[in-house]
Scaffold this motif. Structure first.
Motif, PDB file in Angstrom:
ATOM      1  N   ARG A 241      11.372  57.514  48.912  1.00  0.00           N
ATOM      2  CA  ARG A 241      12.394  56.655  48.328  1.00  0.00           C
ATOM      3  C   ARG A 241      13.432  56.332  49.407  1.00  0.00           C
ATOM      4  N   VAL A 245      16.499  54.915  44.043  1.00  0.00           N
ATOM      5  CA  VAL A 245      15.585  54.240  43.124  1.00  0.00           C
ATOM      6  C   VAL A 245      16.195  52.909  42.714  1.00  0.00           C
ATOM      7  N   GLY A 246      15.428  51.824  42.908  1.00  0.00           N
ATOM      8  CA  GLY A 246      15.958  50.505  42.616  1.00  0.00           C
ATOM      9  C   GLY A 246      15.351  49.828  41.407  1.00  0.00           C
ATOM     10  N   THR A 247      14.331  50.411  40.793  1.00  0.00           N
ATOM     11  CA  THR A 247      13.673  49.793  39.647  1.00  0.00           C
ATOM     12  C   THR A 247      13.027  50.874  38.797  1.00  0.00           C
ATOM     13  N   ASN A 249      10.079  50.509  37.738  1.00  0.00           N
ATOM     14  CA  ASN A 249       8.653  50.374  38.012  1.00  0.00           C
ATOM     15  C   ASN A 249       8.315  51.038  39.350  1.00  0.00           C
ATOM     16  N   ASP A 250       7.581  50.359  40.179  1.00  0.00           N
ATOM     17  CA  ASP A 250       7.139  50.922  41.455  1.00  0.00           C
ATOM     18  C   ASP A 250       8.297  50.958  42.449  1.00  0.00           C
ATOM     19  N   ASN A 251       8.602  52.145  42.963  1.00  0.00           N
ATOM     20  CA  ASN A 251       9.675  52.308  43.944  1.00  0.00           C
ATOM     21  C   ASN A 251       9.145  52.663  45.323  1.00  0.00           C
ATOM     22  N   ASN A 252       7.831  52.589  45.517  1.00  0.00           N
ATOM     23  CA  ASN A 252       7.252  52.951  46.809  1.00  0.00           C
ATOM     24  C   ASN A 252       7.535  51.864  47.838  1.00  0.00           C
ATOM     25  N   ASN A 295      11.670  47.612  48.314  1.00  0.00           N
ATOM     26  CA  ASN A 295      11.949  49.057  48.352  1.00  0.00           C
ATOM     27  C   ASN A 295      12.000  49.602  49.773  1.00  0.00           C
TER      28      ASN A 295
END
Length: 475
Positions: A241, A245-247, A249-252, A295
């Motif tokens: 990260r 964490v920005g969402t 959903n997928d943070n990868n 991300n």
């Protein structure tokens, strides 16, 4: 006045900057210094001031090791030995030439005095250090020598005296670190010219790390990058990260391996094949990749062959993984006592002392979690000529899990060949073959859901009573 122990200051600097100090404990014992009364541009300047103010000197080696010692004594002054006999003997006759005093002041590029600078006569052990105001004084047999002026964070200078006895030395900053090249998505830049939020992990930070995946290399190496593992099971993907964490959903982040974008290919390469990693954290640095880079971007550059004779490199390590900070479990007497209290309140039959004496005493967490081995072997051959370079590497990693019957094995074979056909034409190949095998044991949840390998063994170990035997009568 806010004075503090020099030894305490050294320990704080060691933890904050990951460096090592070598000194005799009696040198810094009962020495105090006030570092809050001045403003320092760098931590090395603070170190130099603290050591110099304590009457000591500090020198830096090539591996972030700082040696603190007593200041070098100046050269032997001219001695006057009175004659003891003879008609021509004159009291106080000098038998050696008179020493020449050489003084000076050392300042930085901004004109401020630099304390703790080492001033040494070239080819001798005759030297001194500058005081808090940057001044120094030496006694020399003549004024024809050469002074070597050196300090941490500055370029070393050699100054021929040529008869001078008064010097004003201006040191220049050592900007070698600012010339390191940082790989961005669309170009490369020097650190000195870089304006975006980019963190770099170089080969010297990677070598020797006993990690199983490249993502683990970033742990503790880049500000604003969090590395976590959900269960710690062998072969499990590591969550990266960048700036939180920005969402939902997928943070990868997006991984760029030698120019190829991927979301999960980072787990298919060996950490030993990596030359450098650059983390692009802000929008300007990652803009070329568009929405995929929301991300952050991790740019991975793998090793390449270098011109010269063929070089063979072999590295291997083995280690043991153990569990830590386990929940303290009740033993059988404690469990029987708690059970009998509950049974009495509920009107049920308690466990008798005779039965309790026959029950085993099992810590199920320790029975489930056992020490596990981890081995890694890496071999690579590289070389080439003026126009062609190559590297071939192979590695094998095996990692046993703390839970029995869980393991992870990975085989890697990588080759990279590049050839320059002309000034404008260059061809090459870069191939990475990877095979991995994971044996999973349920470590989380109750076992329901698609893709779940089964109910958590650790969960059942926490529920199991200590009076339940591990093996039955037949073993």
């Amino acid at each position: 006045v806010d004075y503090r122990k020099v030894e305490s200051l050294l320990q704080d600097l060691k933890k904050a900057h990951h460096v090592f100090f070598v000194y005799r404990s009696e040198l810094v014992k009962n020495k105090f210094v006030n570092v809050n009364a001045r403003t320092f541009r760098t931590w090395e300047e603070k170190l130099t001031y603290a050591v110099t103010a304590s009457g000591l000197r500090v020198e830096k080696t090539d591996h972030n090791v700082y040696v603190i010692s007593q200041p070098k004594l100046p050269g032997p002054e001219a001695q006057t030995i009175p004659a003891t006999s003879g008609p021509s003997a004159t009291p106080g006759a000098a038998l050696s030439p008179t020493a020449v005093p050489v003084t000076g002041r050392v300042t930085g590029p901004d004109g401020a005095a630099v304390p703790g600078v080492t001033v040494l006569v070239k080819g001798t052990t005759n030297g001194t250090t500058t005081d808090a105001t940057g001044n120094f004084s030496l006694s020399l047999p003549d004024a024809d020598g050469t002074l070597v002026v050196s300090a941490i964070g500055f370029v070393t200078q050699e100054l021929p005296l040529q008869g001078r006895t008064q010097l004003n030395v201006v040191l220049a900053n050592d900007v070698q670190a600012l010339n390191d090249v940082v790989v961005l998505g669309y170009t490369t830049e020097r650190k000195a010219d870089l304006t975006g939020a980019v963190a770099q992990v170089s080969q010297r930070d990677i070598s020797g790390l006993p990690v199983t995946t490249p993502a683990q290399i970033l742990q503790g190496k880049a500000a604003g990058v969090a590395i976590t593992a959900a269960t710690g099971a062998p072969g499990e993907n590591i969550a990266v990260r960048i700036r939180g964490v920005g969402t939902i959903n997928d943070n990868n982040p997006l991984y760029i391996i030698d120019g190829v974008p991927t979301k999960d290919g980072i787990n298919q390469i060996s950490p030993n094949d990596i030359e450098s990693i650059n983390i692009l954290k802000d929008a300007s640095s990652a803009a070329i990749y568009g929405a995929r880079a929301s991300n952050g971007v991790v740019v991975v550059t793998t090793k390449r062959g270098k011109s010269g004779k063929p070089r063979l490199s072999v590295s291997a390590y083995s280690g043991v993984q153990t569990s830590a900070n386990l929940i303290k479990m009740a033993n059988t007497p404690q469990y029987v006592n708690a059970y009998n209290v509950a049974a009495q309140n509920d009107g049920r039959t308690p466990i008798s002392a005779a039965v309790a004496a026959t029950l085993p005493d099992v810590n199920w967490l320790k029975e489930v979690l056992k020490p596990a081995w981890q081995h890694n072997v890496q071999l690579d051959v590289s070389g080439g000529g003026e126009n062609s370079q190559y590297i071939v590497s192979g590695s094998y990693l095996t990692q046993d899990g703390l839970i029995n019957n869980s393991s992870y094995d990975r085989y890697n074979l990588r080759t990279a060949v590049s050839s320059s056909l002309s000034k404008y034409v260059k061809i090459g190949t870069n191939a990475n073959l990877s095979y991995s095998k994971t044996r999973q044991v349920g470590t989380s949840g109750d076992g329901f859901g698609d893709g779940n390998p089964g109910a958590s063994v650790v969960r059942f170990a926490l529920f199991r009573t200590p009076g339940t035997p591990v093996y039955n009568d037949q073993g």
